[in-house]
Design a protein around this motif. Structure first.
Motif, PDB file in Angstrom:
ATOM      1  N   MET A 155       0.827  -1.199   0.000  1.00  0.00           N
ATOM      2  CA  MET A 155       0.000   0.000   0.000  1.00  0.00           C
ATOM      3  C   MET A 155       0.868   1.260   0.000  1.00  0.00           C
ATOM      4  O   MET A 155       0.608   2.202  -0.749  1.00  0.00           O
ATOM      5  N   SER A 172      -4.955   1.776  -2.046  1.00  0.00           N
ATOM      6  CA  SER A 172      -5.695   1.487  -0.822  1.00  0.00           C
ATOM      7  C   SER A 172      -5.679  -0.013  -0.517  1.00  0.00           C
ATOM      8  O   SER A 172      -5.326  -0.834  -1.366  1.00  0.00           O
ATOM      9  N   ARG A 173      -6.080  -0.333   0.691  1.00  0.00           N
ATOM     10  CA  ARG A 173      -6.192  -1.741   1.100  1.00  0.00           C
ATOM     11  C   ARG A 173      -7.228  -2.462   0.235  1.00  0.00           C
ATOM     12  O   ARG A 173      -7.071  -3.638  -0.089  1.00  0.00           O
ATOM     13  N   THR A 174      -8.260  -1.760  -0.146  1.00  0.00           N
ATOM     14  CA  THR A 174      -9.296  -2.347  -1.000  1.00  0.00           C
ATOM     15  C   THR A 174      -8.726  -2.731  -2.365  1.00  0.00           C
ATOM     16  O   THR A 174      -9.067  -3.780  -2.910  1.00  0.00           O
ATOM     17  N   THR A 175      -7.844  -1.904  -2.906  1.00  0.00           N
ATOM     18  CA  THR A 175      -7.226  -2.211  -4.196  1.00  0.00           C
ATOM     19  C   THR A 175      -6.347  -3.449  -4.092  1.00  0.00           C
ATOM     20  O   THR A 175      -6.401  -4.328  -4.963  1.00  0.00           O
ATOM     21  N   ALA A 192      -6.609  -5.844  -1.886  1.00  0.00           N
ATOM     22  CA  ALA A 192      -7.496  -6.991  -1.682  1.00  0.00           C
ATOM     23  C   ALA A 192      -8.197  -7.389  -2.974  1.00  0.00           C
ATOM     24  O   ALA A 192      -8.376  -8.583  -3.257  1.00  0.00           O
ATOM     25  N   GLY A 193      -8.572  -6.410  -3.772  1.00  0.00           N
ATOM     26  CA  GLY A 193      -9.191  -6.708  -5.064  1.00  0.00           C
ATOM     27  C   GLY A 193      -8.228  -7.398  -6.014  1.00  0.00           C
ATOM     28  O   GLY A 193      -8.603  -8.328  -6.733  1.00  0.00           O
ATOM     29  N   TRP A 249      -5.668  -9.228  -5.079  1.00  0.00           N
ATOM     30  CA  TRP A 249      -5.473 -10.569  -4.515  1.00  0.00           C
ATOM     31  C   TRP A 249      -6.633 -11.485  -4.906  1.00  0.00           C
ATOM     32  O   TRP A 249      -6.424 -12.608  -5.364  1.00  0.00           O
ATOM     33  N   SER A 250      -7.857 -11.008  -4.728  1.00  0.00           N
ATOM     34  CA  SER A 250      -9.035 -11.827  -5.039  1.00  0.00           C
ATOM     35  C   SER A 250      -9.121 -12.167  -6.528  1.00  0.00           C
ATOM     36  O   SER A 250      -9.413 -13.304  -6.899  1.00  0.00           O
ATOM     37  N   SER A 251      -8.860 -11.176  -7.368  1.00  0.00           N
ATOM     38  CA  SER A 251      -8.929 -11.452  -8.804  1.00  0.00           C
ATOM     39  C   SER A 251      -7.808 -12.398  -9.239  1.00  0.00           C
ATOM     40  O   SER A 251      -8.005 -13.225 -10.127  1.00  0.00           O
TER      41      SER A 251
END
Length: 145
Positions: free
Chosen positions: A47, A53-56, A58-59, A61-63
């Motif tokens: 980050m 952001s943390r959301t980016t 995490a997104g 990572w998930s994708s």
């Protein structure tokens, strides 16, 4: 066969099957999904260095998890066609390079690419290869066990 002969010369009283179980177990544990826990310790660093952001993160990572899961049938087919020994060597090189490259990422796209390679080759293809290697050994040597 070379490893089996070497082992028989060094420890003739120990059953070679246990060596295979230990080596394959070590390979599976090294390529298992433990990356998830180690990756979490670097999220703050990603980050800060990427300015996201943390959301980016995490997104990404998930994708990557979804995309990496989609490559597992390809890896399984290659391992079946070429053989687990050759493929494990071929998989280990880009897996190691991608793991080392995680420390050099400078953009979210590079982060996605390296995570994708690590996740698809590590818990995906390496686990399949080690399991196939043990299964093949077991089928060939079952009568001697």
């Amino acid at each position: 066969m070379l490893l089996q002969r070497l082992f028989a010369a060094c420890a003739p009283s120990l059953f070679y099957g246990w060596v295979v179980v230990v080596l394959v177990g070590f390979g599976v544990s090294c390529s298992g999904p433990g990356h998830s826990y180690f990756f979490l310790s670097f999220v703050d660093s990603f980050m800060a260095s990427l300015g996201v952001s943390r959301t980016t993160v995490a997104g990404l990572w998930s994708s990557c998890l979804l995309c990496a899961a989609a490559t597992e049938p390809i890896g399984g087919a290659l391992i079946d066609r070429i053989g687990p020994r050759k493929m494990l060597i071929a998989i280990a090189l880009p897996f190691s390079a991608a793991t080392a490259a995680l420390g050099l990422v400078q953009t979210p796209t590079q982060l996605f690419a390296t995570i994708f390679v690590v996740r698809s080759l590590g818990p995906g293809w390496l686990c399949i290869g080690f399991n196939k290697l043990f299964n093949g050994w077991w089928l060939r040597r079952r009568g001697r066990a």
